[in-house]
Design a protein around this motif. Sequence first.
Motif, PDB file in Angstrom:
ATOM      1  N   MET A 185      59.452  -3.529 -14.381  1.00  0.00           N
ATOM      2  CA  MET A 185      60.449  -4.196 -13.292  1.00  0.00           C
ATOM      3  C   MET A 185      61.413  -2.875 -13.115  1.00  0.00           C
ATOM      4  O   MET A 185      61.890  -2.851 -12.157  1.00  0.00           O
ATOM      5  N   GLY A 186      61.678  -2.263 -14.274  1.00  0.00           N
ATOM      6  CA  GLY A 186      62.691  -1.285 -14.193  1.00  0.00           C
ATOM      7  C   GLY A 186      62.507  -0.214 -13.408  1.00  0.00           C
ATOM      8  O   GLY A 186      63.406   0.418 -12.445  1.00  0.00           O
ATOM      9  N   GLN A 187      61.151  -0.024 -13.229  1.00  0.00           N
ATOM     10  CA  GLN A 187      60.885   1.148 -12.325  1.00  0.00           C
ATOM     11  C   GLN A 187      61.009   0.831 -10.676  1.00  0.00           C
ATOM     12  O   GLN A 187      61.512   1.749 -10.183  1.00  0.00           O
ATOM     13  N   VAL A 188      60.707  -0.570 -10.447  1.00  0.00           N
ATOM     14  CA  VAL A 188      60.895  -1.107  -8.991  1.00  0.00           C
ATOM     15  C   VAL A 188      62.425  -0.846  -8.788  1.00  0.00           C
ATOM     16  O   VAL A 188      62.596  -0.512  -7.479  1.00  0.00           O
ATOM     17  N   ALA A 189      63.208  -1.386  -9.708  1.00  0.00           N
ATOM     18  CA  ALA A 189      64.491  -1.460  -9.296  1.00  0.00           C
ATOM     19  C   ALA A 189      65.164   0.016  -9.248  1.00  0.00           C
ATOM     20  O   ALA A 189      66.065   0.385  -8.363  1.00  0.00           O
ATOM     21  N   LEU A 190      64.809   0.949 -10.176  1.00  0.00           N
ATOM     22  CA  LEU A 190      65.070   2.300 -10.176  1.00  0.00           C
ATOM     23  C   LEU A 190      64.568   3.056  -8.743  1.00  0.00           C
ATOM     24  O   LEU A 190      65.653   3.881  -8.263  1.00  0.00           O
ATOM     25  N   GLY A 191      63.411   2.657  -8.207  1.00  0.00           N
ATOM     26  CA  GLY A 191      62.876   3.092  -7.163  1.00  0.00           C
ATOM     27  C   GLY A 191      63.779   2.565  -5.897  1.00  0.00           C
ATOM     28  O   GLY A 191      64.049   3.398  -4.762  1.00  0.00           O
ATOM     29  N   LEU A 192      64.060   1.278  -5.630  1.00  0.00           N
ATOM     30  CA  LEU A 192      65.088   0.779  -4.995  1.00  0.00           C
ATOM     31  C   LEU A 192      66.511   1.322  -4.710  1.00  0.00           C
ATOM     32  O   LEU A 192      66.899   1.635  -3.861  1.00  0.00           O
ATOM     33  N   LYS A 193      66.949   1.462  -5.919  1.00  0.00           N
ATOM     34  CA  LYS A 193      68.437   2.062  -6.123  1.00  0.00           C
ATOM     35  C   LYS A 193      68.219   3.609  -5.464  1.00  0.00           C
ATOM     36  O   LYS A 193      68.957   4.090  -4.566  1.00  0.00           O
TER      37      LYS A 193
END
Length: 186
Positions: free
Chosen positions: A1-9
């Motif tokens: 989930m961290g990768q998705v949040a980082l990508g959206l940011k």
Amino acid sequence: MGQVALGLKNLAVRIAIFVVMAALLAWVLGGTLFPAAHRVNLAPWSFDGATWNWRVSGSGTVAGPVTWTLWERRGRTLREERFGIDGTWRQVWGPLMEDGRMTLGLATAAANGTTSWWRVRLDSTPGHHPDIRSFDRESEFLREVNGARGLDAGADAGAGAGADAGAGAGAGEHGAPATGESRRAP
């Protein structure tokens, strides 16, 4: 989930930078990112202790008719004066000053596409209400305007209104329509 949040940011930051850069580019090139109506205030005139002026609004990016508004300033109070006349003001005439009275003319466009012509006469006498008259035909209106100016019905209503629109008392100060075109009475 961290990768998705980082990508959206990361995507949000890139979009924000893009919007800021696009706005700066538009500003440097003399435009705007979100175009709005262009407004021009014509030269003011004084009547009955107030300062009046016409404002014309239109789009610099989309072809179409302009709209007119009349503004009255008394002291620190600025308000739009419509005299209870509905519709979009497409043409204006005046002001014509005589004997303590100010005469204005309007051509309005209704939602159903019809045009009405209006003559508004204000008197500087205290407690006097505006004298408002409507006309179904432009020829009747121009006859009334020319009559107020002491001209016969066939007289020129003011060739070169575009030249008058920015000078003197304001738009079409000699009874000519303030549309940038010249008009003749029938």
